[in-house]
Write a protein that holds these residues in place. Structure first.
Motif, mmCIF file in Angstrom:
data_model
loop_
_atom_site.group_PDB
_atom_site.id
_atom_site.type_symbol
_atom_site.label_atom_id
_atom_site.label_comp_id
_atom_site.label_asym_id
_atom_site.label_seq_id
_atom_site.Cartn_x
_atom_site.Cartn_y
_atom_site.Cartn_z
ATOM 1 N N ASP B 458 48.270 35.953 50.572
ATOM 2 C CA ASP B 458 49.120 37.152 50.521
ATOM 3 C C ASP B 458 48.401 38.358 51.108
ATOM 4 O OD1 ASP B 458 51.235 35.838 49.412
ATOM 5 O OD2 ASP B 458 50.770 36.441 47.342
ATOM 6 N N GLU B 459 47.710 38.143 52.206
ATOM 7 C CA GLU B 459 46.985 39.196 52.949
ATOM 8 C C GLU B 459 45.811 39.781 52.189
ATOM 9 O OE1 GLU B 459 49.527 42.079 54.797
ATOM 10 O OE2 GLU B 459 51.085 40.591 55.168
ATOM 11 N N VAL B 460 45.448 39.162 51.057
ATOM 12 C CA VAL B 460 44.258 39.640 50.355
ATOM 13 C C VAL B 460 43.116 38.683 50.660
ATOM 14 C CG1 VAL B 460 43.246 40.200 48.125
ATOM 15 C CG2 VAL B 460 45.694 40.555 48.522
ATOM 16 N N ALA B 461 41.978 39.271 51.116
ATOM 17 C CA ALA B 461 40.825 38.445 51.454
ATOM 18 C C ALA B 461 40.265 37.812 50.194
ATOM 19 C CB ALA B 461 39.753 39.297 52.133
ATOM 20 N N ASN B 475 38.989 37.278 44.851
ATOM 21 C CA ASN B 475 39.525 38.057 45.969
ATOM 22 C C ASN B 475 39.129 39.528 45.829
ATOM 23 O OD1 ASN B 475 41.385 39.457 44.310
ATOM 24 N ND2 ASN B 475 42.831 37.723 44.462
ATOM 25 N N GLU B 476 39.488 40.297 46.833
ATOM 26 C CA GLU B 476 39.040 41.700 46.846
ATOM 27 C C GLU B 476 39.622 42.501 45.683
ATOM 28 O OE1 GLU B 476 39.719 43.249 50.763
ATOM 29 O OE2 GLU B 476 37.835 42.382 51.518
ATOM 30 N N ASP B 477 40.818 42.122 45.225
ATOM 31 C CA ASP B 477 41.393 42.811 44.060
ATOM 32 C C ASP B 477 40.540 42.554 42.817
ATOM 33 O OD1 ASP B 477 43.404 43.736 45.618
ATOM 34 O OD2 ASP B 477 44.926 42.292 44.902
ATOM 35 N N ASP B 478 40.106 41.298 42.682
ATOM 36 C CA ASP B 478 39.251 40.956 41.545
ATOM 37 C C ASP B 478 37.971 41.789 41.587
ATOM 38 O OD1 ASP B 478 41.070 38.965 40.869
ATOM 39 O OD2 ASP B 478 39.968 37.402 41.983
ATOM 40 N N ILE B 479 37.385 41.846 42.779
ATOM 41 C CA ILE B 479 36.112 42.564 42.912
ATOM 42 C C ILE B 479 36.312 44.044 42.616
ATOM 43 C CG2 ILE B 479 34.276 43.217 44.540
ATOM 44 C CD1 ILE B 479 34.789 40.448 45.902
ATOM 45 N N ALA B 480 37.422 44.601 43.089
ATOM 46 C CA ALA B 480 37.713 46.018 42.802
ATOM 47 C C ALA B 480 37.815 46.233 41.296
ATOM 48 C CB ALA B 480 39.001 46.439 43.497
ATOM 49 N N ASN B 481 38.451 45.293 40.588
ATOM 50 C CA ASN B 481 38.541 45.394 39.122
ATOM 51 C C ASN B 481 37.160 45.385 38.477
ATOM 52 O OD1 ASN B 481 41.267 45.688 38.677
ATOM 53 N ND2 ASN B 481 41.667 43.469 38.678
ATOM 54 N N ILE B 482 36.314 44.501 38.977
ATOM 55 C CA ILE B 482 34.963 44.413 38.406
ATOM 56 C C ILE B 482 34.197 45.711 38.677
ATOM 57 C CG2 ILE B 482 32.745 43.201 38.636
ATOM 58 C CD1 ILE B 482 34.513 40.658 39.197
ATOM 59 N N LEU B 483 34.356 46.254 39.880
ATOM 60 C CA LEU B 483 33.655 47.505 40.196
ATOM 61 C C LEU B 483 34.145 48.636 39.310
ATOM 62 C CD1 LEU B 483 33.063 47.652 44.073
ATOM 63 C CD2 LEU B 483 31.767 46.549 42.246
ATOM 64 N N ARG B 484 35.444 48.692 39.053
ATOM 65 C CA ARG B 484 35.978 49.742 38.176
ATOM 66 C C ARG B 484 35.408 49.607 36.761
ATOM 67 N NH1 ARG B 484 40.854 49.506 41.431
ATOM 68 N NH2 ARG B 484 41.646 47.722 40.248
#
Ligand code: FES
Ligand code: FES
Lengths: 607, 607
Positions: B458-461, B475-484
């Motif tokens: 779905d266009e997410v790396a 995926n990048e959404d997961d990583i963004a969550n972890i960074l937050r």
């Protein structure tokens, strides 16, 4: 084969077998029918009116005996008279000004607080504790659950109901600051009678009164019969009966006083209950097994039960209401006696006082502010109308005073109703006046020769007191019962005094407690030797001391404290195996007494 | 039209309408199905196996999504894997020797007394109080009701269970002196996970452990979702769910440890419960409405709830069991944090300590024996497996550590099972190692060019972590969550320090609390900037501090006293409107941080 039996008033139906009686049906349906002889067919008190097929014999007034009658088909039963006037009278509201309203069992405390802010972010509960300045106060879960909403909807000004219990205080409910009703119940649980008062806990005022038979009577009249029942089947059923008696009384009182106390909201506004009772009644009220008070060494479950909640025992008032039980000293000297003392104030005075509680057990207390001794005598229920063929409680239609002069007998009835029976004060008058007018001799034998008055029933001599719709008479068995009762009480007083090396003349004040207390004619009570031959001014009637003491404990923490020290400081004298008591008792079985020197003024009067 | 849906294991049946989903049916039947996305069909966690007519699409492994599937007739549903291993592991039983067993919440006290006699006629209750030398002790009605029998059948030597509650002590049960079992429950109620221990209150030993998802997850993953539910429908349903979770855990633990702890008698021998929880969870546990902690000024119902009874809230242990709740300081710093502090012992030491509780809320405490400040950050559930596509709790089959070296990725799973997902410690390792090996850049963007690993969904790396029976990727959404999540925690620490004019280097000890606590790789946690760049020896893991603190409070009155003073002495810093926090948070969203000077050793290692 089963038959449906329906009771009125109340319209309570139950199905019973062919061979069961109407009394059995009433027990099953929780309908109260006076059955003093326990269903033997001898007391005649279980008269009911019936419609429908049955095997009983109907008397000329249309009554059958419930205990001797079985249904032979669908049946309606009307339980007459006594049930119609359930809300009885409580005589003698003795007023004791020692205790004012001060920390009642439950107190309304207004809590005003600032709304929270980011800088003042104390939680709701801690904010409330702070507002009423009670950091250690506890709170019921239901009150805590309603706290956030009520605080915010009442703009941070609410009313709290704080229970002053043993070691701690607890917020048992909260409500809008506009709501300030706070009602408590004081209750005397007697073996025969239950009396209660609704008290305004804000002012201490009595809002309403009511009394009724203790429904436990269904299984037996005296304490020992009840305990015998518990030994066989456990305390559950008897607890159930007393709780139902109380719930019904509260229901009635609410109905009667609907205008004054509210109506449906009332049950929820009743938030505290204070109980005076003898140990057996208190045990059964709490569902405790009283069996061990029947056997040596006569041990109750608790002298001072902790404070439980209404919901623990199924009372229909606010479920979190604290239930305070006045502590009692011994198996047969209970919280009811502590309450008597409290109400009399004898524990505060220097003068030597004698307190006599004339109930089914006659309890006696001797002492002053320094010391107190107490004992209990199995007086029997005669003065409450029990074991007397025409006996009844002090209620509408009861003969409550009698005068005989020159062969002529005058009676007075409560509420000036047609006479139905004789209550305790009437019996004392009757025996005294019969003695004075020589209808009976010093042994209590009927010696009157008036053929209209004297007759024999089953070879027992009887004297006719009143003929009319109800025939009222007294027989030699009745008189013997009365003599036994008065002898037990007088002997208890004598033994207590001699145990302290004292005699009646040393007594400066005599307090008379008991449901009929304020109605006794002292002259007549002295004539039969129930009360000692002392000047009139030394006697004081305190009425129902158990109820009055319960009221004091309801409204005042000082009273509860005093109750605790009274019970702790009393010395108990066990008469059950006392030869001295037996001697005194035997001497007191005469009219007024074997030792006439103890009644000099009576002798003068009789001459 | 209704269809019957039956769930296995458990064989729980429920009837649902044509248009309702299997997830709806599961909610109605109280069967737990992980539904992290709330039934959107996006998280893929609600996979179940079904038999019977339905409208869902079955994947190659035979699963359908419960939230996207409706029954078209009678249906059996098997809820796989996660439910099979309900009795989860509790990692890190941190041992704190400060508190010994001393006045546990409920204590067995042996009472030996002389049999009563005519000369020694104290009542049963007062005799018992005397025997245990506690004149003011209270007693439950049920214990008092059984007292006369047990005293006499045990020959005047019995065992009492005495609850040490707030202002008073209460005998909650009595039994033969031969019976000396006395078990308590320590429990951590987390937003995501509930963990409990059975404790032998005589010795303090841990008898058994268990953990499970908090069933409230059915109505939403985080605290705010749960509160939103309560705002609409009241707290009853959520209270019901948490009580069921706990009752089931106790049931399971009894089953698992039947040999050791008894079996049916166990529930009755469990007589005390001590709870560590955040304020929202604590509120719901007690049926209190937590709504006001959602809105400024964020006010909980109570900092320190009174001690209630198990029967008040429907817990299936001894009905009189006292329920002790560890007090908490603020709407988002609850008893769980007080428990952390208690377990760490930082409140007793002179050295400056920083305590970090890595949960769905990241709470931070700074201080020593003299002072303490605390704050809370909405870290999010990433480290408990929430909001992460292949995330899961630390249980069998979870990837709990990852190493990447020269393009090669090594994983380890709990119990060496086939990997099912990644838990918190595995995620920290994974992101750190991906960053170190340049699979992602400092912003968390995937930059690996390995075509076998990198793919788009779905266009997410996304990066493939493991392929096998289960495909596991991040995926990048997961990583963004972890960074937050890591940024929020790190920023919280920074703001707390600067509020006191301090910096990380002043901190002498850092305590890490949280269910996964003892499993974090500190190097990796520093690499991603979750933990500050300080020497290894300053870090100490205390595991599930909420549970450990609850255990201490269960066994020791001193611990309960300490919990009270800790909560009272803490200063709360509200970050919700703090610009300083927002600055720090934004700076911390990079790997390891915008300000590289804060991570000198990381920079050295990366070179
Ligand atoms: S109870 Fe029926 S006659 Fe006594
Ligand atoms: S709950 Fe079914 S896919 Fe998310």
């Amino acid at each position: 084969m089963k038959h449906r039996v329906t009771f009125f008033p109340g319209n309570v139906a139950v199905d019973v077998n062919n061979n069961e009686t109407i009394l059995d049906a009433a027990v099953a349906a929780d309908v109260y029918i006076d059955a003093s002889c326990g269903g033997e067919g001898t007391c005649g008190k279980c008269r009911v009116i019936i419609e429908g097929p049955h095997n009983g014999s109907v008397d000329k007034n249309g009554y059958v005996l419930a205990c001797q009658t079985s249904p032979k088909g669908e049946l309606s039963v009307f339980v007459p008279t006594r049930d119609e006037s359930r809300v009885g009278k409580i005589h003698g509201s003795y007023s004791n000004a020692i205790f004012k309203v001060d920390k009642p069992l439950v107190e309304n405390i207004l809590a005003e607080m600032r709304a929270p802010s980011l800088d003042d972010n104390l939680a709701d509960l801690e904010r409330l504790k702070c507002a009423i300045d009670q950091p250690d106060v506890e709170i019921s879960l239901s009150a805590l659950q309603s706290l956030p909403d009520i605080l915010r909807s009442s703009n941070w000004c609410i009313n709290t109901a704080v229970a002053h219990t043993g070691n701690s205080r607890e917020i048992i409910d909260i409500f809008s600051s506009k709501h300030d009703k706070n009602i408590g119940v004081a209750i005397d649980i007697g073996t025969t009678t239950v009396a209660l008062e609704l008290i305004d806990l804000n002012t201490g005022a009595v809002i309403a009164q009511a009394s009724d038979y203790n429904r436990q009577i269904i299984v037996g009249e005296d304490v020992l019969a009840r305990i015998a029942y518990v030994e066989e089947r456990g305390p559950k059923r008897l607890q159930d009966l007393i709780i139902k008696t109380i719930n019904q009384l509260i229901e009635n009182i609410r109905f009667v006083d609907e205008d004054r106390v509210g109506s449906n909201q009332v049950a929820h506004d009743i938030r505290a209950l204070s109980v005076g009772a003898n140990p057996a009644m208190l045990s059964l009220f709490l569902g405790l097994d009283p069996t061990n008070i029947r056997y040596e060494p006569y041990i109750p479950v608790a002298h001072e039960p902790p404070i439980f909640r209404a919901s623990d025992i199924g009372l229909n008032i606010h479920p979190n209401s604290p239930i305070y039980c006045i502590p009692g000293r011994a198996a047969y000297v209970g919280g009811d006696v502590t309450a008597d003392i409290l109400l009399s104030g004898m524990h505060l005075k220097n003068e030597l006082s004698l307190l006599i509680d004339v109930g089914t057990n006659g309890e006696v207390v001797l002492g002053n502010r320094e010391w107190m001794v107490t004992c209990s005598t199995s007086a029997g229920p005669a003065f409450e109308g029990g074991d007397i063929s025409c006996g009844m409680r002090a209620m509408s239609g009861a003969i409550d005073s009698v005068e005989i002069s020159g062969g002529d007998l005058q009676i007075n009835t409560i509420d000036s109703q047609d006479p139905v029976g004789i209550c305790g004060s009437g019996l004392i008058d009757l025996v005294a006046q019969m003695f004075k007018d020589n209808w009976i001799d010093r042994k209590g034998n009927i010696v009157i020769e008036d053929s209209e008055r004297l007759y024999y029933h089953d070879e027992v001599a009887s004297a006719l007191i009143h003929s009319g719709e109800n025939t009222i008479s007294i027989n030699e068995d009745d008189i013997a019962n009365i003599l036994r009762t008065k002898a037990a009480i007088y002997a208890g007083c004598s033994v207590l005094l001699s145990s302290m090396g004292m005699e009646f003349n040393d007594v400066e004040k005599i307090y008379i407690a008991g449901g009929f207390g304020s109605h006794i004619n002292i002259d007549n009570a002295q004539l039969i030797g129930l009360l000692p031959d002392l000047p009139r001014e030394r006697f004081e009637f305190i009425g129902n001391g158990s109820l009055g003491g319960a009221r004091l404990c309801l409204i005042s923490a000082d009273a509860r404290k005093a109750a605790h020290s009274i019970f702790e400081s009393m010395t108990y004298l066990d008469l059950s195996s006392s030869p001295a008591f037996f001697d005194q008792y035997s001497s007191a079985l005469f009219l007024p007494h074997t030792d006439l020197d103890q009644f000099p003024s009576i002798i003068r009067r009789m001459k």
